[in-house]
Design a protein around this motif. Structure first.
Motif, PDB file in Angstrom:
ATOM      1  N   LYS A 159       0.715  -1.572  -0.209  1.00  0.00           N
ATOM      2  CA  LYS A 159      -0.030   0.608   0.347  1.00  0.00           C
ATOM      3  C   LYS A 159       1.172   1.494  -0.408  1.00  0.00           C
ATOM      4  N   ALA A 160       0.653   2.072  -0.587  1.00  0.00           N
ATOM      5  CA  ALA A 160       1.088   3.592  -0.673  1.00  0.00           C
ATOM      6  C   ALA A 160       0.264   4.700  -0.086  1.00  0.00           C
ATOM      7  N   THR A 161       0.767   5.746   0.333  1.00  0.00           N
ATOM      8  CA  THR A 161       0.131   7.159   0.183  1.00  0.00           C
ATOM      9  C   THR A 161       0.168   7.832  -0.698  1.00  0.00           C
ATOM     10  N   PHE A 162      -1.253   8.740  -1.719  1.00  0.00           N
ATOM     11  CA  PHE A 162      -0.552   9.433  -2.494  1.00  0.00           C
ATOM     12  C   PHE A 162      -1.057  11.002  -2.656  1.00  0.00           C
ATOM     13  N   PHE A 163      -0.285  11.629  -1.771  1.00  0.00           N
ATOM     14  CA  PHE A 163      -0.618  13.154  -2.259  1.00  0.00           C
ATOM     15  C   PHE A 163      -1.275  13.657  -3.053  1.00  0.00           C
ATOM     16  N   THR A 164      -2.642  13.761  -3.016  1.00  0.00           N
ATOM     17  CA  THR A 164      -2.488  14.003  -4.356  1.00  0.00           C
ATOM     18  C   THR A 164      -3.725  15.680  -4.568  1.00  0.00           C
ATOM     19  N   LEU A 165      -3.389  16.525  -5.886  1.00  0.00           N
ATOM     20  CA  LEU A 165      -3.990  17.484  -5.519  1.00  0.00           C
ATOM     21  C   LEU A 165      -5.517  17.845  -5.697  1.00  0.00           C
ATOM     22  N   GLY A 166      -5.706  18.386  -4.887  1.00  0.00           N
ATOM     23  CA  GLY A 166      -7.152  19.314  -5.564  1.00  0.00           C
ATOM     24  C   GLY A 166      -8.141  19.035  -6.661  1.00  0.00           C
ATOM     25  N   CYS A 167      -6.671  19.833  -7.474  1.00  0.00           N
ATOM     26  CA  CYS A 167      -7.115  20.154  -9.117  1.00  0.00           C
ATOM     27  C   CYS A 167      -7.642  18.475  -9.498  1.00  0.00           C
ATOM     28  N   ILE A 168      -7.145  17.748  -9.109  1.00  0.00           N
ATOM     29  CA  ILE A 168      -6.268  16.406 -10.053  1.00  0.00           C
ATOM     30  C   ILE A 168      -7.338  15.419  -9.424  1.00  0.00           C
ATOM     31  N   GLY A 169      -8.562  15.538  -8.631  1.00  0.00           N
ATOM     32  CA  GLY A 169      -9.220  15.303  -8.208  1.00  0.00           C
ATOM     33  C   GLY A 169     -11.116  15.541  -9.087  1.00  0.00           C
ATOM     34  N   GLU A 170     -10.577  17.500  -9.245  1.00  0.00           N
ATOM     35  CA  GLU A 170     -11.731  17.771 -10.289  1.00  0.00           C
ATOM     36  C   GLU A 170     -10.985  17.366 -11.667  1.00  0.00           C
ATOM     37  N   ASP A 171     -10.214  17.161 -12.187  1.00  0.00           N
ATOM     38  CA  ASP A 171     -10.229  16.940 -13.155  1.00  0.00           C
ATOM     39  C   ASP A 171     -10.353  15.066 -13.768  1.00  0.00           C
ATOM     40  N   TYR A 172     -10.138  14.235 -12.738  1.00  0.00           N
ATOM     41  CA  TYR A 172      -9.894  12.995 -12.599  1.00  0.00           C
ATOM     42  C   TYR A 172     -10.388  11.546 -11.779  1.00  0.00           C
ATOM     43  N   PRO A 173     -12.023  12.774 -11.386  1.00  0.00           N
ATOM     44  CA  PRO A 173     -12.561  11.628 -10.354  1.00  0.00           C
ATOM     45  C   PRO A 173     -11.768  10.303 -10.583  1.00  0.00           C
ATOM     46  N   ASP A 174     -12.166   9.424 -11.635  1.00  0.00           N
ATOM     47  CA  ASP A 174     -12.452   8.349 -11.292  1.00  0.00           C
ATOM     48  C   ASP A 174     -10.928   7.872 -11.154  1.00  0.00           C
ATOM     49  N   ILE A 175      -9.678   8.759 -10.893  1.00  0.00           N
ATOM     50  CA  ILE A 175      -8.065   7.205 -10.488  1.00  0.00           C
ATOM     51  C   ILE A 175      -8.559   7.755  -9.071  1.00  0.00           C
ATOM     52  N   VAL A 176      -8.882   9.838  -8.963  1.00  0.00           N
ATOM     53  CA  VAL A 176      -8.602   9.295  -7.274  1.00  0.00           C
ATOM     54  C   VAL A 176      -9.698   7.972  -6.708  1.00  0.00           C
ATOM     55  N   LYS A 177     -10.672   7.524  -6.739  1.00  0.00           N
ATOM     56  CA  LYS A 177     -11.643   6.939  -6.628  1.00  0.00           C
ATOM     57  C   LYS A 177     -10.763   5.472  -6.566  1.00  0.00           C
TER      58      LYS A 177
END
Length: 275
Positions: free
Chosen positions: A47-65
């Motif tokens: 397992k890993a920790t993915f420090f994710t930009l909020g704008c990435i969540g907006e542009d790629y919601p499926d990847i964050v999920k």
């Protein structure tokens, strides 16, 4: 001894060099990079920790999920990769909160950790950690115990600890980036430029040494670092060297390190070791 695997989830054009205006219309191979990273974690059984930009969540919601669905940490990297030390305290709070709202809405789970873009928690804004504490974070992973022209607190503690700010121990953990001692100075070895610069045997030796001391080594990389064909920023020679040196060797080196050491996410490590 378990080590910590982390990724800063951003696009190739997210950087904080002065005067930089990248052409974002070029597109990117971000989806392919994320498929690669998730597959490498799966292959290694970690397992890993993915420090994710909020704008990435907006542009790629499926990847964050997908990151959350596969059991990894989805942590905050802020909203749009802005330097924390160039924000006021309230701007910092709003930026982090915006990212948290987006990520938690996508995953349905609480965001436990934060890493500032470009390690931009430094001595002048160390008190911003109080904001993270007030927001209920379990940990911060923004401090690099080195001194470079871009970032760092060279006198910072090297082990995981609860930081003291304004004379008070905070109710969150600081997870500083791993360093080794070279000629009396702290030098990174297991992430970003340092991971790409040092030969694999040096990284292995430093990790083994840390593990023998009972310390976890922290690996951090960006999606763009597993793809030498990704678009590149137009940077001066020194910055270009730091940003892109040996990108072609990163994926194979990471696979070898994942195969040689045990890794987990930061939150799982903290639950097991520091509670």
């Amino acid at each position: 001894m378990t080590n910590l695997l982390t990724f800063d989830i951003e696009e190739w054009f997210h950087a904080n060099y002065d005067g930089l205006t990248p052409d974002r219309t070029k597109g990117s191979s971000f989806r392919a990079h994320m498929d690669t990273l998730l597959q490498m974690c799966s292959d290694a059984g970690c397992k890993a920790t993915f420090f994710t930009l909020g704008c990435i969540g907006e542009d790629y919601p499926d990847i964050v999920k997908a990151i959350a669905r596969e059991g990894h940490d989805v942590a905050s990297h802020g909203y749009a990769h802005e330097l924390a030390y160039k924000q006021t305290r309230e701007e910092f709070r709003a930026d982090v909160q915006k990212s948290v709202d987006i990520l938690e809405d996508l995953t349905g789970t609480k965001v436990l950790g934060y890493r500032a873009p470009s390690w931009s928690i430094v001595e002048s804004n160390l008190h911003y950690l109080e904001v993270l504490e007030e927001m209920g974070f379990l940990y911060d992973a923004s401090i690099f115990p080195v001194k470079t022209f871009l970032y760092g607190i060279p006198t910072a503690k090297r082990e995981i600890h609860k930081p003291i700010v304004n004379g008070r121990e905070l109710h969150l953990y600081e997870v500083p980036m791993s360093v080794m001692r070279v000629a009396g100075r702290n030098v990174g070895y297991s992430g970003g430029f340092y991971f790409r610069f040092f030969p694999e045997f040096v990284i292995r030796k430093a990790m083994q040494s840390a593990n023998r001391r009972g310390e976890s080594s922290i690996v951090y990389l960006h999606p763009r670092e597993v793809d030498p064909s990704e678009h590149k920023l137009d940077l001066p020679s020194k910055e270009h060297f730091i940003h892109y040196y040996n990108v072609k060797g990163t994926q194979a080196k990471l696979a070898n390190i994942l195969g040689a050491f045990a890794f987990t996410s930061i939150s799982e490590h903290l639950k097991g070791q520091h509670t």
